[in-house]
Design an enzyme around this catalytic site. Structure first.
Site, PDB file in Angstrom:
ATOM      1  N   GLY A 231       0.820  -1.213   0.000  1.00  0.00           N
ATOM      2  CA  GLY A 231       0.000   0.000   0.000  1.00  0.00           C
ATOM      3  C   GLY A 231       0.846   1.252   0.000  1.00  0.00           C
TER       4      GLY A 231
ATOM      5  CG  HIS B 170       5.212   5.383  -4.710  1.00  0.00           C
ATOM      6  ND1 HIS B 170       5.815   4.719  -5.760  1.00  0.00           N
ATOM      7  CD2 HIS B 170       5.687   4.793  -3.578  1.00  0.00           C
ATOM      8  CE1 HIS B 170       6.642   3.814  -5.282  1.00  0.00           C
ATOM      9  NE2 HIS B 170       6.581   3.820  -3.959  1.00  0.00           N
TER      10      HIS B 170
ATOM     11  CG  HIS C 150       3.379   0.939  -5.412  1.00  0.00           C
ATOM     12  ND1 HIS C 150       3.530   1.992  -4.546  1.00  0.00           N
ATOM     13  CD2 HIS C 150       3.968  -0.122  -4.810  1.00  0.00           C
ATOM     14  CE1 HIS C 150       4.172   1.593  -3.471  1.00  0.00           C
ATOM     15  NE2 HIS C 150       4.468   0.323  -3.602  1.00  0.00           N
TER      16      HIS C 150
ATOM     17  CD  GLN D  74       7.850  -7.127   3.973  1.00  0.00           C
ATOM     18  OE1 GLN D  74       7.085  -7.947   3.498  1.00  0.00           O
ATOM     19  NE2 GLN D  74       8.436  -6.210   3.223  1.00  0.00           N
TER      20      GLN D  74
ATOM     21  N   GLY E  35       9.453  -4.535  -8.459  1.00  0.00           N
ATOM     22  CA  GLY E  35      10.302  -3.429  -8.897  1.00  0.00           C
ATOM     23  C   GLY E  35      11.782  -3.750  -8.709  1.00  0.00           C
ATOM     24  CD  GLU E  36      15.396  -3.880 -13.117  1.00  0.00           C
ATOM     25  OE1 GLU E  36      15.846  -2.732 -13.305  1.00  0.00           O
ATOM     26  OE2 GLU E  36      15.531  -4.808 -13.919  1.00  0.00           O
TER      27      GLU E  36
ATOM     28  CG  ASP F  38      12.456  -3.033  -2.811  1.00  0.00           C
ATOM     29  OD1 ASP F  38      12.978  -2.644  -1.767  1.00  0.00           O
ATOM     30  OD2 ASP F  38      11.434  -2.504  -3.301  1.00  0.00           O
TER      31      ASP F  38
ATOM     32  CD  GLN G 184      10.807  -7.294  -2.153  1.00  0.00           C
ATOM     33  OE1 GLN G 184      10.648  -7.194  -0.955  1.00  0.00           O
ATOM     34  NE2 GLN G 184      10.122  -6.577  -3.019  1.00  0.00           N
TER      35      GLN G 184
ATOM     36  CB  SER H 251       5.697   3.706   0.735  1.00  0.00           C
ATOM     37  OG  SER H 251       5.189   2.999  -0.367  1.00  0.00           O
TER      38      SER H 251
HETATM   39  O1  PAF Z   1       8.219  -4.760  -1.884  1.00  0.00           O
HETATM   40  C1  PAF Z   1       7.250  -4.777  -1.115  1.00  0.00           C
HETATM   41  O2  PAF Z   1       6.432  -3.874  -1.096  1.00  0.00           O
HETATM   42  C2  PAF Z   1       7.088  -5.933  -0.144  1.00  0.00           C
HETATM   43  O3  PAF Z   1       8.319  -6.412   0.296  1.00  0.00           O
HETATM   44  C3  PAF Z   1       6.240  -7.095  -0.727  1.00  0.00           C
HETATM   45  C4  PAF Z   1       6.909  -7.726  -1.936  1.00  0.00           C
HETATM   46  C5  PAF Z   1       4.877  -6.573  -1.126  1.00  0.00           C
HETATM   47  C6  PAF Z   1       6.058  -8.187   0.338  1.00  0.00           C
HETATM   48  O4  PAF Z   1       5.410  -7.707   1.464  1.00  0.00           O
END
Ligand code: PAF
Length: 283
Positions: A34, A37, A40, A64, A150-151, A153, A156, A189
């Site tokens: 959420g 912006h 997203h 997390q 998204g790149e 992160d 991730q 965010s």
């Molecule tokens: O990148 C994020 O916003 C979060 O880490 C995700 C992938 C939604 C997991 O909660």
């Protein structure tokens, strides 16, 4: 502009997904926490190019966040988020309740090694365990054909690619380019937390990163370029630099010396006015 279907229950989500599947439609999925912006929304636009239907989830995932991080104060702007999603043609917003995601008996952990080790994990040791767990659960619930991350992160994204491949999930993971403001600051965010002074400092991160990347590209010693960028960040007003690291773009193995013919990735994490920023670019 049509409002997306909003569902909170797993059964309702499944029902809608089955209906679309029954019509032979493909599904692209964008997981979010959420506080949406433009970054997203660019993921949603990409999702729309890939599949017939686009699902976005909004869930501020407690597993997390480490104790002392901003789980409680993380911006929650559900109504505004749904309006923004409507403006980019999202078909369904899934907003699970916390108790439905982690019930009182939850006992399963997921730990991704390799790409998830080092960098972020050196500073946020439980972060990717929490991300891997929630993303696995969400991917199982939505069962999309494509999932977009998204790149920004970068680690991730690499971790999720590894997770999905290792667990044989039949989902194509798509990385989306970093969305930036007109000063080059990567959209996040958490940028909401900055006052004007903080924002002015934060906007120097991408310039210092680009300069470091340029120096490495033109043959400067990697260690020297990295330590110069670290000093430049401190001089610019960052209070702490977690890392400035050059890495292999797929394995995320850290590279400290040598000549490389293939493109590498420069990754940075630094603190500014109590906000931790991450960014990365190709070298
Ligand atoms: O990148 C994020 O916003 C979060 O880490 C995700 C992938 C939604 C997991 O909660």
């Amino acid at each position: 502009m049509t409002d997306p279907i909003t569902v909170r229950k797993q059964l309702d989500l499944r029902g809608q997904i089955w209906e679309w599947r029954g019509l032979g439609q493909t599904i692209a999925y964008v997981p979010t926490m959420g506080a949406l912006h433009e970054g997203h929304l660019s993921l949603v636009r990409l999702a729309k190019q890939k599949a017939d239907k686009v699902v976005v989830s909004i869930f501020v995932n407690p597993t997390q966040f480490a104790p002392g991080e901003d789980f409680e104060s993380y911006p929650r702007t559900e109504d505004a988020d749904v309006k923004k999603l409507a403006s980019v043609g999202c078909d369904l917003v899934y907003i699970p309740r916390k108790g439905s995601m982690y019930n009182a008996h939850h006992a399963t952990k997921i730990n991704v090694g390799g790409v998830a080790d080092g960098l972020e994990t050196d500073h946020r040791p439980t972060f990717f365990d929490g991300v891997a767990l929630v993303v696995t659960k969400l991917l199982n619930r939505v069962a999309p054909d494509y999932a977009i991350f998204g790149e920004k992160d970068y680690q991730q994204l690499a971790t999720i690619r590894r997770l999905v491949a290792d667990l044989d999930m039949p989902i194509q993971i798509i990385g989306a380019p970093i969305a930036r403001d007109n000063h080059g600051l990567a959209l996040s965010s958490r940028n909401e937390y900055f006052d004007d002074q903080g924002l002015a400092i934060a906007r120097k991160l991408n310039l210092i990163m680009a300069e470091c990347s340029q120096q490495i590209r033109s043959g400067k010693d990697i260690g020297e370029a990295v330590s110069q960028a670290t000093s430049a960040l401190i001089d610019a007003g960052f209070s702490e630099v977690d890392y400035v690291s050059l890495a292999d773009p797929e394995t995320l193995e850290i590279i400290t010396s040598g000549q490389y013919s293939k493109p590498l990735r420069l990754l940075i994490a630094a603190h500014c006015k109590g906000v931790r920023l991450i960014d990365n670019c190709a070298v």
